[in-house]
Design an enzyme around this catalytic site. Structure first.
Site, PDB file in Angstrom:
ATOM      1  N   GLY A  16       0.822  -1.214   0.000  1.00  0.00           N
ATOM      2  CA  GLY A  16       0.000   0.000   0.000  1.00  0.00           C
ATOM      3  C   GLY A  16       0.851   1.256   0.000  1.00  0.00           C
ATOM      4  O   GLY A  16       0.673   2.162  -0.828  1.00  0.00           O
ATOM      5  N   ASN A 104      -4.103 -10.089  -3.169  1.00  0.00           N
ATOM      6  CA  ASN A 104      -4.085 -11.396  -3.842  1.00  0.00           C
ATOM      7  C   ASN A 104      -5.351 -12.173  -3.524  1.00  0.00           C
ATOM      8  O   ASN A 104      -5.299 -13.260  -2.962  1.00  0.00           O
ATOM      9  CB  ASN A 104      -2.865 -12.194  -3.374  1.00  0.00           C
ATOM     10  CG  ASN A 104      -1.681 -11.968  -4.281  1.00  0.00           C
ATOM     11  OD1 ASN A 104      -1.816 -11.486  -5.400  1.00  0.00           O
ATOM     12  ND2 ASN A 104      -0.507 -12.318  -3.783  1.00  0.00           N
ATOM     13  N   SER A 130       1.582  -7.239  -9.338  1.00  0.00           N
ATOM     14  CA  SER A 130       2.762  -8.077  -9.147  1.00  0.00           C
ATOM     15  C   SER A 130       4.049  -7.260  -9.236  1.00  0.00           C
ATOM     16  O   SER A 130       4.123  -6.272  -9.952  1.00  0.00           O
ATOM     17  CB  SER A 130       2.817  -9.180 -10.203  1.00  0.00           C
ATOM     18  OG  SER A 130       3.989  -9.944 -10.029  1.00  0.00           O
ATOM     19  N   LYS A 185      -3.852 -13.074 -12.478  1.00  0.00           N
ATOM     20  CA  LYS A 185      -2.782 -12.916 -11.485  1.00  0.00           C
ATOM     21  C   LYS A 185      -2.470 -14.265 -10.822  1.00  0.00           C
ATOM     22  O   LYS A 185      -1.307 -14.602 -10.588  1.00  0.00           O
ATOM     23  CB  LYS A 185      -3.183 -11.872 -10.432  1.00  0.00           C
ATOM     24  CG  LYS A 185      -2.241 -11.772  -9.235  1.00  0.00           C
ATOM     25  CD  LYS A 185      -0.862 -11.315  -9.638  1.00  0.00           C
ATOM     26  CE  LYS A 185       0.090 -10.879  -8.563  1.00  0.00           C
ATOM     27  NZ  LYS A 185       0.234 -11.585  -7.342  1.00  0.00           N
ATOM     28  N   HIS A 188      -0.460 -16.203 -13.215  1.00  0.00           N
ATOM     29  CA  HIS A 188       0.892 -15.632 -13.181  1.00  0.00           C
ATOM     30  C   HIS A 188       1.680 -16.244 -12.025  1.00  0.00           C
ATOM     31  O   HIS A 188       2.817 -16.692 -12.187  1.00  0.00           O
ATOM     32  CB  HIS A 188       0.813 -14.106 -13.049  1.00  0.00           C
ATOM     33  CG  HIS A 188       2.071 -13.465 -12.547  1.00  0.00           C
ATOM     34  ND1 HIS A 188       2.437 -13.495 -11.216  1.00  0.00           N
ATOM     35  CD2 HIS A 188       3.059 -12.798 -13.191  1.00  0.00           C
ATOM     36  CE1 HIS A 188       3.592 -12.875 -11.071  1.00  0.00           C
ATOM     37  NE2 HIS A 188       3.993 -12.444 -12.248  1.00  0.00           N
ATOM     38  N   GLU A 192       4.921 -18.602 -12.018  1.00  0.00           N
ATOM     39  CA  GLU A 192       6.088 -18.211 -11.204  1.00  0.00           C
ATOM     40  C   GLU A 192       6.574 -19.420 -10.381  1.00  0.00           C
ATOM     41  O   GLU A 192       7.778 -19.683 -10.319  1.00  0.00           O
ATOM     42  CB  GLU A 192       5.643 -17.057 -10.297  1.00  0.00           C
ATOM     43  CG  GLU A 192       6.647 -16.560  -9.298  1.00  0.00           C
ATOM     44  CD  GLU A 192       6.001 -15.505  -8.394  1.00  0.00           C
ATOM     45  OE1 GLU A 192       5.333 -14.588  -8.901  1.00  0.00           O
ATOM     46  OE2 GLU A 192       6.157 -15.611  -7.162  1.00  0.00           O
ATOM     47  N   TYR A 193       5.656 -20.162  -9.788  1.00  0.00           N
ATOM     48  CA  TYR A 193       6.031 -21.377  -9.053  1.00  0.00           C
ATOM     49  C   TYR A 193       6.800 -22.324  -9.990  1.00  0.00           C
ATOM     50  O   TYR A 193       7.802 -22.914  -9.613  1.00  0.00           O
ATOM     51  CB  TYR A 193       4.774 -22.134  -8.580  1.00  0.00           C
ATOM     52  CG  TYR A 193       4.212 -21.750  -7.233  1.00  0.00           C
ATOM     53  CD1 TYR A 193       3.843 -20.447  -6.943  1.00  0.00           C
ATOM     54  CD2 TYR A 193       3.991 -22.717  -6.253  1.00  0.00           C
ATOM     55  CE1 TYR A 193       3.286 -20.114  -5.727  1.00  0.00           C
ATOM     56  CE2 TYR A 193       3.431 -22.389  -5.022  1.00  0.00           C
ATOM     57  CZ  TYR A 193       3.074 -21.088  -4.767  1.00  0.00           C
ATOM     58  OH  TYR A 193       2.518 -20.770  -3.559  1.00  0.00           O
ATOM     59  N   ARG A 289       7.236 -28.241  -3.385  1.00  0.00           N
ATOM     60  CA  ARG A 289       7.338 -27.445  -2.148  1.00  0.00           C
ATOM     61  C   ARG A 289       6.833 -28.266  -0.966  1.00  0.00           C
ATOM     62  O   ARG A 289       7.403 -28.217   0.132  1.00  0.00           O
ATOM     63  CB  ARG A 289       6.522 -26.152  -2.277  1.00  0.00           C
ATOM     64  CG  ARG A 289       7.109 -25.172  -3.275  1.00  0.00           C
ATOM     65  CD  ARG A 289       6.483 -23.788  -3.119  1.00  0.00           C
ATOM     66  NE  ARG A 289       6.896 -22.912  -4.202  1.00  0.00           N
ATOM     67  CZ  ARG A 289       6.768 -21.590  -4.179  1.00  0.00           C
ATOM     68  NH1 ARG A 289       6.241 -20.983  -3.147  1.00  0.00           N
ATOM     69  NH2 ARG A 289       7.169 -20.868  -5.199  1.00  0.00           N
TER      70      ARG A 289
HETATM   71  P1  NBP Z   1      -0.464  -7.567   4.261  1.00  0.00           P
HETATM   72  O1  NBP Z   1      -1.000  -8.652   3.416  1.00  0.00           O
HETATM   73  O2  NBP Z   1       0.463  -7.913   5.372  1.00  0.00           O
HETATM   74  O3  NBP Z   1      -1.721  -6.774   4.887  1.00  0.00           O
HETATM   75  C1  NBP Z   1      -1.495  -5.662   5.722  1.00  0.00           C
HETATM   76  C2  NBP Z   1      -2.690  -4.760   5.752  1.00  0.00           C
HETATM   77  O4  NBP Z   1      -3.872  -5.502   6.100  1.00  0.00           O
HETATM   78  C3  NBP Z   1      -2.524  -3.695   6.802  1.00  0.00           C
HETATM   79  O5  NBP Z   1      -3.130  -2.527   6.347  1.00  0.00           O
HETATM   80  C4  NBP Z   1      -3.282  -4.296   7.987  1.00  0.00           C
HETATM   81  O6  NBP Z   1      -3.755  -3.312   8.891  1.00  0.00           O
HETATM   82  C5  NBP Z   1      -4.431  -4.913   7.270  1.00  0.00           C
HETATM   83  N1  NBP Z   1      -5.130  -5.905   8.092  1.00  0.00           N
HETATM   84  C6  NBP Z   1      -4.725  -7.105   8.549  1.00  0.00           C
HETATM   85 BR1  NBP Z   1      -3.072  -7.818   8.280  1.00  0.00          BR
HETATM   86  N2  NBP Z   1      -5.634  -7.746   9.274  1.00  0.00           N
HETATM   87  C7  NBP Z   1      -6.681  -6.908   9.285  1.00  0.00           C
HETATM   88  C8  NBP Z   1      -7.960  -6.990   9.880  1.00  0.00           C
HETATM   89  N3  NBP Z   1      -8.342  -8.059  10.542  1.00  0.00           N
HETATM   90  N4  NBP Z   1      -8.789  -5.949   9.711  1.00  0.00           N
HETATM   91  C9  NBP Z   1      -8.412  -4.871   9.013  1.00  0.00           C
HETATM   92  N5  NBP Z   1      -7.209  -4.729   8.414  1.00  0.00           N
HETATM   93  C10 NBP Z   1      -6.356  -5.744   8.560  1.00  0.00           C
HETATM   94  O7  NBP Z   1       0.204  -6.403   3.389  1.00  0.00           O
HETATM   95  P2  NBP Z   1       1.032  -6.415   2.027  1.00  0.00           P
HETATM   96  O8  NBP Z   1       2.154  -7.380   2.079  1.00  0.00           O
HETATM   97  O9  NBP Z   1       1.308  -4.986   1.752  1.00  0.00           O
HETATM   98  O10 NBP Z   1      -0.009  -6.959   0.954  1.00  0.00           O
HETATM   99  C11 NBP Z   1      -1.244  -6.310   0.651  1.00  0.00           C
HETATM  100  C12 NBP Z   1      -1.996  -7.172  -0.353  1.00  0.00           C
HETATM  101  O11 NBP Z   1      -1.211  -7.240  -1.565  1.00  0.00           O
HETATM  102  C13 NBP Z   1      -2.207  -8.608   0.098  1.00  0.00           C
HETATM  103  O12 NBP Z   1      -3.429  -9.084  -0.392  1.00  0.00           O
HETATM  104  C14 NBP Z   1      -1.066  -9.350  -0.546  1.00  0.00           C
HETATM  105  O13 NBP Z   1      -1.371 -10.707  -0.771  1.00  0.00           O
HETATM  106  C15 NBP Z   1      -0.923  -8.603  -1.869  1.00  0.00           C
HETATM  107  N6  NBP Z   1       0.421  -8.660  -2.474  1.00  0.00           N
HETATM  108  C16 NBP Z   1       1.532  -8.602  -1.692  1.00  0.00           C
HETATM  109  C17 NBP Z   1       2.793  -8.643  -2.291  1.00  0.00           C
HETATM  110  C18 NBP Z   1       4.054  -8.561  -1.451  1.00  0.00           C
HETATM  111  O14 NBP Z   1       5.139  -8.713  -2.045  1.00  0.00           O
HETATM  112  N7  NBP Z   1       3.971  -8.313  -0.148  1.00  0.00           N
HETATM  113  C19 NBP Z   1       2.894  -8.730  -3.685  1.00  0.00           C
HETATM  114  C20 NBP Z   1       1.731  -8.743  -4.453  1.00  0.00           C
HETATM  115  C21 NBP Z   1       0.498  -8.705  -3.825  1.00  0.00           C
HETATM  116  P3  NBP Z   1      -2.917  -2.980  10.233  1.00  0.00           P
HETATM  117  O15 NBP Z   1      -1.789  -2.125   9.814  1.00  0.00           O
HETATM  118  O16 NBP Z   1      -3.916  -2.296  11.072  1.00  0.00           O
HETATM  119  O17 NBP Z   1      -2.465  -4.305  10.802  1.00  0.00           O
END
Ligand code: NBP
Length: 484
Positions: A16, A104, A130, A185, A188, A192-193, A289
């Site tokens: 975000g 995701n 991604s 996605k 994708h 990737e896997y 895996r």
């Molecule tokens: P996370 O998947 O770790 O999610 C963090 C966010 O979710 C924070 O804003 C957190 O709020 C909120 N959250 C959670 Br955790 N539990 C909650 C709940 N019960 N109620 C309300 N809010 C809640 O973050 P991310 O790694 O930035 O990924 C965001 C999305 O993008 C996911 O769906 C992820 O699968 C996808 N994605 C991630 C990547 C990567 O490389 N990380 C790549 C591509 C896509 P808080 O701050 O209050 O805890």
């Protein structure tokens, strides 16, 4: 005062925050909100200091800061959290506003959410993003699907922040209705896997089979990245193999050999089973895996179960070249299987997928980005009705060139007792796909023998079913509902 926000983003974790900063860099005014509101202030005082980003302390404040039609993007944990935020935001929106889920999410959830929001007069987009942290900040691959009317409202923002190909085309375009974006996605991630598993098998063959050092393998991957295999995953593998601590420790060799997974590969496998598409390489990648995760069992079994006790005796340099070709041929099969899955899913869900456009979206920004994806785009440009990528001239030519090496590598791996499930399944698929007569005639006979399931005949029109009384005791009644 007129609201200034072009879009709101809820979720201030790694994805975000980076997307918001990327949008800000591209001249959009973003309103930021998060469940734990203190993170909004931390963000404004930290990374977002000096930018035009507006922090909101509540959903009401967030919505009040948005221009109409409002666009609210969720970058939160996939699953129930998305539904929770939709419920929270919905009462503050009006007809024609857009909610976007950039996490995701599993595509059936996106299909359900699109329907629910459209019934309320809202628009919904489920989009794959991604490229991880760096992609989100500098230009991810973005795969949006959902309510078609929402696309013109977000197109400028998404295409501006997305990665660009070498010729400047955005790695973001409209994928299709309801769950199409998240499906693409998911596929994708499945691919990737597969790519990662193939690279890992090549690494194990070189390490265990040829006894190459990490320095030598670093050199091999450096060379491979200059050829047809040129890709992000080969590039990072090169860097990982070349990475040493100040004390000279090769970090990759200190890492526990149990692989984690978050589920998108498994979802791809499940969908391929549901649709009856033989996406065997991704399936093997997921199962590999799972096998790796049985570390304790494997260690115990290694003391009991014996292998062939053979060692490599050929020319190592030549064999490294063979592995390169086996990897390329297997990769081609994996992408062909991935596209077979997309085609069947499109049929099932009524999506009008632009196959060349999808390759273009994956061309930059995302984890599977590679020069080779340009060839997929070209294949669909040359023949938009192309039934299978393996039948494209370029694909066919590469497989012809790689085939002997591919077979040699699989044979040698089996001789040495080194597991190469992805290389092997790719070759088995290739041999099955090009075979006009598989042994399913015998299989149908077996089904008919024990369950009277009937069979079709080579010499009769399709759709005409026959039953044989194989034992002389079974009678001539065939099964109508019992299916195995
Ligand atoms: P996370 O998947 O770790 O999610 C963090 C966010 O979710 C924070 O804003 C957190 O709020 C909120 N959250 C959670 Br955790 N539990 C909650 C709940 N019960 N109620 C309300 N809010 C809640 O973050 P991310 O790694 O930035 O990924 C965001 C999305 O993008 C996911 O769906 C992820 O699968 C996808 N994605 C991630 C990547 C990567 O490389 N990380 C790549 C591509 C896509 P808080 O701050 O209050 O805890």
């Amino acid at each position: 005062m007129e609201p200034k926000g072009d879009i709101a983003v809820i979720g201030l974790a790694v994805m975000g925050q980076n997307l918001i900063l990327n949008m800000n860099d591209n001249g959009f005014t973003v309103v930021a909100f998060n469940r734990t509101v203190s993170k909004v202030n931390d963000f404004l005082d930290g990374e977002a200091k000096g930018t035009n980003i507006i922090g909101a302390q509540s959903v009401e404040e967030m919505v009040a800061n948005l221009k109409r039609p409002r666009k609210v993007m969720l970058m939160v944990k996939a699953g129930e959290v998305v539904d929770k935020f939709i419920e929270m935001v919905l009462p503050h929106l009006e007809e024609g506003d857009v909610i976007i889920d950039g996490g995701n999410s599993h595509f059936p959830d996106t299909i359900r959410r699109t329907k629910m929001l459209e019934e309320k007069g809202m628009l919904y987009i489920g989009t794959g993003v991604s490229g991880g942290e760096e992609g989100a900040r500098k230009g991810p691959s973005i795969m949006p699907g959902g309510s078609p009317k929402a696309w013109p409202l977000v197109k400028d923002i998404f295409q501006a922040i997305s990665a660009k190909t070498d010729s400047g085309e955005p790695c973001c375009d409209w994928v299709g209705e309801n769950g199409a974006g998240h499906y693409v996605k998911m596929t994708h991630n499945g691919i990737e896997y597969g790519d990662m598993q193939l690279i890992c098998e090549a690494y194990q063959l070189m390490k265990e089979g040829l006894g190459l050092s990490t320095d030598e393998m670093h050199e091999v991957f450096t060379e491979w990245n200059k050829g047809e295999l040129d890709s992000y995953l080969i590039e990072i593998t090169r860097d990982i193999l070349g990475y040493k601590t100040e004390e000279g420790e090769v970090v990759v060799e200190q890492i526990l050999d149990t692989a984690g997974q978050k589920g998108t590969g498994k979802w791809t496998g499940i969908s391929s089973l549901d649709l009856g598409v033989p996406v065997t390489l991704i399936g093997e990648a997921v199962f590999s895996r799972c096998l790796s995760a049985l570390k304790d069992e494997r260690v115990a079994a290694s003391k009991v179960l014996k292998g062939p006790g053979t060692s490599f005796e050929g020319d190592k340099k030549v064999f490294v070249k063979d592995i390169e070709k086996a990897l390329l041929a297997s990769k081609l099969v994996s992408y062909a299987q991935g596209y077979m899955l997309l085609r069947e899913a499109a049929k099932e869900h009524g999506w009008n997928l632009n196959y060349g456009g999808i390759a273009l979206m994956w061309r930059g920004g995302c984890i599977i980005r590679s020069t080779f994806l340009g060839k997929i785009k070209e294949a669909f440009e040359n023949n938009p009705d192309l039934h299978n990528l393996l039948l494209d001239d370029w694909f066919k030519g590469v497989i012809d060139d790689c085939q002997a090496s591919w077979r040699k590598v699989v044979q040698e791996a089996i001789r040495l007792g080194i597991p190469v499930p992805a290389f092997t399944t790719a070759l088995a698929f290739y041999d099955g796909y090009r075979n006009p007569r598989l042994p399913a005639n015998l299989l149908q006979a077996q089904r008919d023998y024990f369950g009277a399931h009937t069979y079709e005949r080579l010499d009769k029109p399709r759709g005409e079913y026959f039953h044989t009384n194989w034992t002389g005791r079974g009678g001539n009644t065939s099964a109508s509902t019992y299916t195995v």
